[in-house]
Enzyme design. Sequence first.
Site, short mmCIF file in Angstrom:
data_model
loop_
_atom_site.label_atom_id
_atom_site.label_comp_id
_atom_site.label_asym_id
_atom_site.label_seq_id
_atom_site.Cartn_x
_atom_site.Cartn_y
_atom_site.Cartn_z
N LYS A 31 0.52 -0.86 0.37
CA LYS A 31 0.21 -0.15 -0.22
C LYS A 31 0.68 1.21 0.25
O LYS A 31 1.51 1.72 0.96
CB LYS A 31 -0.89 0.11 1.07
CG LYS A 31 -1.72 0.88 0.67
CD LYS A 31 -2.67 1.94 2.36
CE LYS A 31 -1.47 2.56 2.74
NZ LYS A 31 -1.74 4.12 1.95
N GLU A 81 10.06 16.77 14.30
CA GLU A 81 10.53 16.24 12.86
C GLU A 81 9.27 17.20 12.48
O GLU A 81 7.97 16.49 12.24
CB GLU A 81 10.42 14.45 12.42
CG GLU A 81 10.45 13.92 10.87
CD GLU A 81 9.92 12.99 10.74
OE1 GLU A 81 9.16 12.19 11.05
OE2 GLU A 81 11.10 12.37 10.09
N CYS A 141 13.80 11.15 6.25
CA CYS A 141 13.74 10.50 7.11
C CYS A 141 14.98 11.11 8.44
O CYS A 141 15.14 10.96 9.50
CB CYS A 141 13.02 8.95 7.46
SG CYS A 141 14.52 7.89 6.66
N GLU A 157 10.01 1.10 10.28
CA GLU A 157 11.46 2.32 10.15
C GLU A 157 10.36 3.70 10.21
O GLU A 157 9.45 3.76 9.12
CB GLU A 157 11.30 1.86 8.47
CG GLU A 157 11.83 0.82 8.86
CD GLU A 157 13.47 0.32 8.80
OE1 GLU A 157 13.80 1.44 9.47
OE2 GLU A 157 13.78 -0.48 9.28
N GLY A 188 3.16 4.49 12.68
CA GLY A 188 3.79 3.01 13.79
C GLY A 188 2.96 2.97 14.80
O GLY A 188 2.61 1.64 14.45
P1 NAD Z 1 2.98 8.62 7.34
O1 NAD Z 1 2.75 7.93 8.32
O2 NAD Z 1 2.20 9.85 7.29
O3 NAD Z 1 1.94 7.34 6.13
C1 NAD Z 1 2.94 6.23 6.10
C2 NAD Z 1 1.95 5.90 5.62
O4 NAD Z 1 1.09 5.19 6.40
C3 NAD Z 1 1.00 5.84 3.97
O5 NAD Z 1 1.05 4.61 3.01
C4 NAD Z 1 -0.64 5.98 5.14
O6 NAD Z 1 -1.07 6.12 3.94
C5 NAD Z 1 -0.61 4.97 5.67
N1 NAD Z 1 -0.78 5.66 6.74
C6 NAD Z 1 -1.47 6.84 7.68
N2 NAD Z 1 -1.82 6.72 8.29
C7 NAD Z 1 -2.20 5.54 9.20
C8 NAD Z 1 -3.05 4.89 9.50
N3 NAD Z 1 -4.53 5.49 10.39
N4 NAD Z 1 -3.33 3.74 9.70
C9 NAD Z 1 -2.73 2.74 8.69
N5 NAD Z 1 -2.07 3.33 8.19
C10 NAD Z 1 -1.74 4.86 7.76
O7 NAD Z 1 3.36 9.25 6.69
P2 NAD Z 1 4.49 9.86 5.45
O8 NAD Z 1 3.75 11.39 5.57
O9 NAD Z 1 3.80 9.09 3.93
O10 NAD Z 1 6.02 9.75 5.27
C11 NAD Z 1 6.80 10.92 6.09
C12 NAD Z 1 6.94 10.14 7.31
O11 NAD Z 1 7.99 8.72 6.97
C13 NAD Z 1 8.51 11.16 8.08
O12 NAD Z 1 8.02 10.58 9.51
C14 NAD Z 1 9.44 10.16 7.84
O13 NAD Z 1 10.83 10.23 8.56
C15 NAD Z 1 9.33 8.82 7.62
N6 NAD Z 1 10.10 8.17 7.12
C16 NAD Z 1 10.63 6.88 7.37
C17 NAD Z 1 11.39 6.40 6.76
C18 NAD Z 1 12.79 4.88 8.03
O14 NAD Z 1 13.59 3.89 7.04
N7 NAD Z 1 13.05 5.27 8.96
C19 NAD Z 1 11.69 6.52 5.40
C20 NAD Z 1 10.94 7.40 4.72
C21 NAD Z 1 10.58 8.24 5.64
#
Ligand code: NAD
Length: 493
Positions: free
Chosen positions: A189, A397, A300, A265, A247
Amino acid sequence: MNATYDDWLQAAASLTPHGEHHIGGADEAGSGARFTVTAPRDGTVLAEVADAGQVEVDLAVSAARRAFDSGPWPRMSPAERGQALLRLADLIEENRSELALTISLEMGKPISDAYNIELRAAVATFRWYGSLADKLADESPHASPDVLALVTREPSGVVGAVVPWNFPLTMAAWKIAPALVSGCTAVLKPSEESPLSALALGRLATAAGLPPGVLNVVCGDGPGTGRALGLHPDVDVLAFTGSTAVGRHFLRYAADSNLKRVWLELGGKSPNIILPDTPDLDQAAQTAAWGIFFNQGEMCTAPSRLLVHSSIADSVIATVVERARALTVGDPLDPATEMGALVSEGHRERVLGYVETGTAEGARLLTGGTRMDGRGYYLAPTVFDRVDPASRLAREEIFGPVLSVISFDDLDEAVELANATEYGLAAGLWTADLSTAHRVSRRLRAGTVWVNCYEEGDLTVPFGGMKQSGHGRDKSAHAIDKYTDLKTTWIQL
Ligand code: NAD
């Protein structure tokens, strides 16, 4: 990459992205519900994409379940699975320009970075795991002369992979490649901001000969599609990359459903420490600036806290500010662009909110902090100094092009400041002293420490976080641990 700005503009005008889910080896329109994907570069509509509810998520998980329980994939030799991933890598490479363009359009990354960095990483990931397939071995411990003990790795089953938009294909590849090579099947997804490149990946996987149901792609938002996947009783492993807040949801989904294994992650607020004995101060300062503005700061691992010794702070800050002002910010489709558009208007507003907060908290805004001209979601590279380590600017962040500079006077203070965060994803350290490099990098609570560089690495080394940046590792052979279960077979001779 030889294409010019005009070439990319023309290619963008004739791009027709596919907006159907990819389930069981075929496009699937689903219920007919749709959501709109817009281009951050100018806010125009790119595509109407199928929106997966419970029914489509069930379909995708059933397809993955069938492919795992009774399909050929887990029963193939590892070498055959490896070959399939190598063919997928070749197809990604053949479609490199179109995929890079899709990514640049859907999430605003400069086309040069999409082509040279993101696509190279995605291809390399499938190649690396494809080549690893037949090099993994099980164990036979010396238990007793009367026993043959075997410790084998069994594929864990159906993997749900939920990924963010900042590196849409690389993050997907980091999950999918080790999961598939282990014999698992998967439902991917992507983020609702960047579904188009993931849908293209699903089609390419089928074209590469992966059996139906081995890789399924469903699109939709987090609270709808992501939650349905997280709670699904037939998903065995959930591999998530995204924010720390989301997460937490996945841990709850697992607790409320089948206790599926959840690998996280998550976010970061990485420190980048520059000591006075740094071999090349100019390079350290240039890299600090490059690091925070690369990918619009939507990283990230972004070195968002620059910890600089007070004796060198003025010159380092001057270089960083000069670099920020000189950056070419603009249309991501122009190959000369160094920083593109933020992913959405909502995200730009959120980042600007931090600029206001930082100013109210007493930090000094040295440059940027404003919207830039144009119809897209552009924001000027932003640098604050005199940032209070206890302030929100220093702790939260931002995920945008905003640097917080904090000065320190001695090494212990620098390490204390670096570790004073709930995150533990990455850190940078600049010093000429080998002992200091070893000692300090050990004291930093971060999954990756870069010494005299930043954002370097390859597939041979694991990547992941400590503390609230998550657990489990992407990349390297260690990623296989996430998608396999150890089985002991004790044979009495
Ligand atoms: P996000 O957590 O908002 O979304 C990530 C994914 O989760 C998306 O596919 C989103 O649709 C889904 N999601 C959102 N809310 C959800 C819920 N309530 N239930 C289930 N799924 C849900 O993050 P983002 O805005 O897409 O990306 C930015 C974040 O990702 C930052 O915090 C960044 O640090 C992190 N990130 C981490 C890494 C790593 O390897 N550690 C790499 C890239 C990005």
